[in-house]
Design a protein around this motif. Structure first.
Motif, PDB file in Angstrom:
ATOM      1  N   UNK A   8       0.682  -1.032  -0.007  1.00 25.69           N
ATOM      2  CA  UNK A   8      -0.137  -0.229  -0.105  1.00 25.69           C
ATOM      3  C   UNK A   8       0.914   1.201  -0.021  1.00 25.69           C
ATOM      4  N   UNK A   9       0.584   2.243  -0.821  1.00 29.12           N
ATOM      5  CA  UNK A   9       1.258   3.353  -0.933  1.00 29.12           C
ATOM      6  C   UNK A   9       0.805   4.341   0.073  1.00 29.12           C
ATOM      7  N   UNK A  10       1.993   4.926   0.769  1.00 39.01           N
ATOM      8  CA  UNK A  10       1.739   5.998   1.765  1.00 39.01           C
ATOM      9  C   UNK A  10       1.922   7.265   1.213  1.00 39.01           C
ATOM     10  N   UNK A  11       1.007   8.084   1.492  1.00 36.88           N
ATOM     11  CA  UNK A  11       1.255   9.552   0.928  1.00 36.88           C
ATOM     12  C   UNK A  11       0.792  10.434   2.067  1.00 36.88           C
ATOM     13  N   UNK A  12       1.835  11.423   2.317  1.00 33.67           N
ATOM     14  CA  UNK A  12       1.749  12.508   3.305  1.00 33.67           C
ATOM     15  C   UNK A  12       1.439  13.859   2.834  1.00 33.67           C
ATOM     16  N   UNK A  13       0.397  14.630   3.114  1.00 31.34           N
ATOM     17  CA  UNK A  13       0.129  15.892   2.426  1.00 31.34           C
ATOM     18  C   UNK A  13       0.084  16.750   3.585  1.00 31.34           C
ATOM     19  N   UNK A  14       1.326  17.552   3.621  1.00 31.46           N
ATOM     20  CA  UNK A  14       1.494  18.676   4.758  1.00 31.46           C
ATOM     21  C   UNK A  14       0.548  19.805   4.368  1.00 31.46           C
ATOM     22  N   UNK A  15      -0.479  20.130   5.023  1.00 27.24           N
ATOM     23  CA  UNK A  15      -1.311  21.311   4.607  1.00 27.24           C
ATOM     24  C   UNK A  15      -2.337  20.573   3.670  1.00 27.24           C
ATOM     25  N   UNK A  16      -2.882  19.577   4.030  1.00 25.79           N
ATOM     26  CA  UNK A  16      -3.793  18.919   3.174  1.00 25.79           C
ATOM     27  C   UNK A  16      -5.344  19.051   3.637  1.00 25.79           C
ATOM     28  N   UNK A  29       5.159   9.619  14.797  1.00 25.57           N
ATOM     29  CA  UNK A  29       4.008   8.579  14.434  1.00 25.57           C
ATOM     30  C   UNK A  29       4.078   7.907  12.926  1.00 25.57           C
ATOM     31  N   UNK A  30       4.728   8.567  12.117  1.00 30.97           N
ATOM     32  CA  UNK A  30       4.916   8.412  10.729  1.00 30.97           C
ATOM     33  C   UNK A  30       6.001   7.348  10.364  1.00 30.97           C
ATOM     34  N   UNK A  31       5.684   6.228   9.936  1.00 32.98           N
ATOM     35  CA  UNK A  31       6.946   5.404   9.859  1.00 32.98           C
ATOM     36  C   UNK A  31       7.351   4.878   8.618  1.00 32.98           C
ATOM     37  N   UNK A  32       6.780   5.381   7.538  1.00 31.79           N
ATOM     38  CA  UNK A  32       7.049   5.124   5.987  1.00 31.79           C
ATOM     39  C   UNK A  32       6.301   6.181   5.184  1.00 31.79           C
ATOM     40  N   UNK A  33       6.947   6.693   4.313  1.00 34.86           N
ATOM     41  CA  UNK A  33       6.468   7.562   3.273  1.00 34.86           C
ATOM     42  C   UNK A  33       6.908   7.283   1.900  1.00 34.86           C
ATOM     43  N   UNK A  34       5.991   7.084   0.995  1.00 29.51           N
ATOM     44  CA  UNK A  34       6.395   6.957  -0.368  1.00 29.51           C
ATOM     45  C   UNK A  34       6.155   8.326  -1.118  1.00 29.51           C
ATOM     46  N   UNK A  35       5.362   9.256  -0.640  1.00 33.26           N
ATOM     47  CA  UNK A  35       4.778  10.486  -1.288  1.00 33.26           C
ATOM     48  C   UNK A  35       4.934  11.264  -0.180  1.00 33.26           C
ATOM     49  N   UNK A  36       5.742  12.488  -0.347  1.00 29.77           N
ATOM     50  CA  UNK A  36       5.673  13.835   0.499  1.00 29.77           C
ATOM     51  C   UNK A  36       5.205  15.066  -0.393  1.00 29.77           C
TER      52      UNK A  36
END
Length: 228
Positions: free
Chosen positions: A1-9, A68-75
């Motif tokens: 599963x791809x993990x995407x983090x959007x700062x300001x989302x 708590x963020x363990x893995x990031x595919x997209x930042x």
């Protein structure tokens, strides 16, 4: 599963980007300075959307906030600070807060997360067209958006082989800031005859994250306004 983090989302184009990745099946985490606002946005973005409280203007708090963020595919970092500030009437506290958020906060976020990037992870940082087209009151905005170009170039070396690019949009016609404004500026000057849309910005963001040949670039999504 791809993990995407959007700062300001939690709002505006950040929320549209988060929704785009959630709809394609990513695990998405969105941030806001206000956790309640992030939670409200997550309910609209998708059922697997997580939330965090994060204040880029307080970079000393970023590491703990992202623990708590363990893995990031997209930042994707979309957070902006656009309070007008001219040289003639420079508001120093506002200027310091804006530059700290946009440059120090962006850099610290990447530093904190780089060891959690998956092998193919990529980063998109949001700047803005004011770096090329200053306007009255844009002294600080123009400066920190120009700084995003320098930040992307050095990060491309620092976090290699992970990729990082910048997206600089023109005015976004259907954004909360402009959608109810009659005759918004530049709308009749773009070669496409209109302002760009949030969907187009989201699509460009996905392109920068997906295309493995794109690295250390500034991408202008402006409807061609720079040639007029």
């Amino acid at each position: 599963m791809t993990s995407t983090l959007v700062i300001g989302g939690s709002g505006g184009v950040g929320r549209v980007i988060a929704r785009r990745f959630a709809e394609r099946g990513d695990d998405v985490v969105i941030t806001s300075r206000d956790k309640a606002r992030a939670d409200e946005a997550a309910a609209e973005v998708g059922p697997r959307t997580g939330t965090l409280a994060l204040d880029l203007a307080r970079p000393e708090t970023i590491e703990a906030a992202l623990a708590g963020v363990t893995a990031v595919d997209n930042l994707v970092i979309t957070a902006v600070g656009q309070a007008p500030n001219t040289l003639a009437n420079l508001n120093v506290p506002d200027a310091i807060a804006a530059v700290t958020m946009k440059l120090v906060g962006y850099a610290e976020t990447v530093r904190v997360l780089r060891d959690r990037f998956t092998p193919g992870a990529a980063v998109v940082l949001f700047g803005g067209l004011a770096k090329e087209r200053p306007y009255p009151g844009s002294t600080v905005v123009t400066t920190f958006n120009a700084g995003i170009t320098g930040l992307v170039r050095t990060l491309a070396i620092e976090i290699a082989p992970h990729r990082v690019n910048a997206l600089h949009s023109g005015l976004i016609g259907d954004s909360p800031k402009w959608r109810d404004v009659p005759n918004p500026p530049h709308a009749d000057r773009t070669p496409i005859g209109r302002l760009v849309t949030m969907a187009e910005i989201a699509d460009a963001t996905e392109f920068l994250l997906r295309n493995t040949g794109m690295n250390a670039h500034d991408l202008y999504v402006d409807g061609g306004i720079l040639v007029t």
